[in-house]
Design a protein around this motif. Structure first.
Motif, mmCIF file in Angstrom:
data_model
loop_
_atom_site.group_PDB
_atom_site.id
_atom_site.type_symbol
_atom_site.label_atom_id
_atom_site.label_comp_id
_atom_site.label_asym_id
_atom_site.label_seq_id
_atom_site.Cartn_x
_atom_site.Cartn_y
_atom_site.Cartn_z
ATOM 1 N N ILE A 70 0.816 -1.213 0.000
ATOM 2 C CA ILE A 70 0.000 0.000 0.000
ATOM 3 C C ILE A 70 0.855 1.271 0.000
ATOM 4 N N LEU A 71 1.998 1.259 0.663
ATOM 5 C CA LEU A 71 2.870 2.444 0.642
ATOM 6 C C LEU A 71 3.395 2.707 -0.766
ATOM 7 N N ASP A 72 3.771 1.648 -1.476
ATOM 8 C CA ASP A 72 4.243 1.806 -2.862
ATOM 9 C C ASP A 72 3.129 2.338 -3.767
ATOM 10 N N ILE A 73 1.912 1.847 -3.551
ATOM 11 C CA ILE A 73 0.778 2.309 -4.356
ATOM 12 C C ILE A 73 0.523 3.799 -4.098
ATOM 13 N N ILE A 74 0.559 4.202 -2.843
ATOM 14 C CA ILE A 74 0.335 5.615 -2.504
ATOM 15 C C ILE A 74 1.439 6.485 -3.109
ATOM 16 N N LYS A 75 2.682 6.051 -3.028
ATOM 17 C CA LYS A 75 3.785 6.800 -3.650
ATOM 18 C C LYS A 75 3.539 6.996 -5.147
ATOM 19 N N ASP B 6 0.647 6.871 -6.699
ATOM 20 C CA ASP B 6 -0.511 7.749 -6.878
ATOM 21 C C ASP B 6 -0.137 9.218 -6.688
ATOM 22 N N TYR B 7 0.737 9.516 -5.750
ATOM 23 C CA TYR B 7 1.189 10.905 -5.568
ATOM 24 C C TYR B 7 1.924 11.384 -6.820
ATOM 25 N N GLN B 8 2.722 10.499 -7.428
ATOM 26 C CA GLN B 8 3.492 10.877 -8.616
ATOM 27 C C GLN B 8 2.602 11.201 -9.806
ATOM 28 N N THR B 9 1.445 10.559 -9.896
ATOM 29 C CA THR B 9 0.567 10.760 -11.048
ATOM 30 C C THR B 9 -0.674 11.598 -10.716
ATOM 31 N N LEU C 20 5.538 14.532 -2.839
ATOM 32 C CA LEU C 20 5.623 13.733 -1.614
ATOM 33 C C LEU C 20 6.991 13.927 -0.972
ATOM 34 N N HIS C 21 6.998 14.372 0.283
ATOM 35 C CA HIS C 21 8.252 14.584 1.008
ATOM 36 C C HIS C 21 8.594 13.405 1.916
ATOM 37 N N ASN C 22 7.552 12.765 2.476
ATOM 38 C CA ASN C 22 7.804 11.675 3.416
ATOM 39 C C ASN C 22 6.553 10.812 3.495
#
Length: 128
Positions: A3-8, A10-13, A60-62
């Protein structure tokens, strides 16, 4: 992908190609401007942003997880489609609560500025 990878990703796109399947059907959302429940309302909010605002960038910063809470720190940038095309920047953070099925049940955004600060950026740009 966890889920953390998916959120990362999603933030990028953001706001395009968001992974809505990681949200519970009755997800609760709150930020300084709005509050509602339901994945359909969440999708409508994202669609509104992608239709109305230009050059959206969610930096995304953190990101980290502590028990059933995912914490993110970010800066949201966009251009408002006014004749003078003001650039807006909102620094903030999110707390995403996840359930036993690893679905987000609550998404609460906090801004590190006031709603008034955001309004002022439309008329008084920050010198940088």
């Amino acid at each position: 992908m966890n889920i953390l990878d998916i959120i990362k990703k999603d933030y990028q796109t953001f706001p395009q190609n968001q992974t809505y399947s990681i949200y519970a059907e009755n997800v609760y959302f709150k930020d300084p401007m709005t509050e509602f429940t339901g994945i359909k309302r969440y999708q409508t909010m994202i669609q509104f942003m992608s239709t109305w605002f230009k050059n959206i960038d969610l930096e995304l910063h953190n990101i980290y997880q502590s028990d059933n809470i995912i914490h993110t720190k970010w800066t949201l940038h966009w251009t408002t489609p006014l004749p003078w095309k003001p650039s807006i920047s909102i620094p903030g953070s999110s707390e995403l609560s996840i359930n036993d099925q690893n679905l987000i049940t609550s998404h609460i955004d906090y801004w590190n500025c006031s709603k008034w600060d955001v309004v002022k950026q439309h008329f008084f740009p920050n010198p940088s």
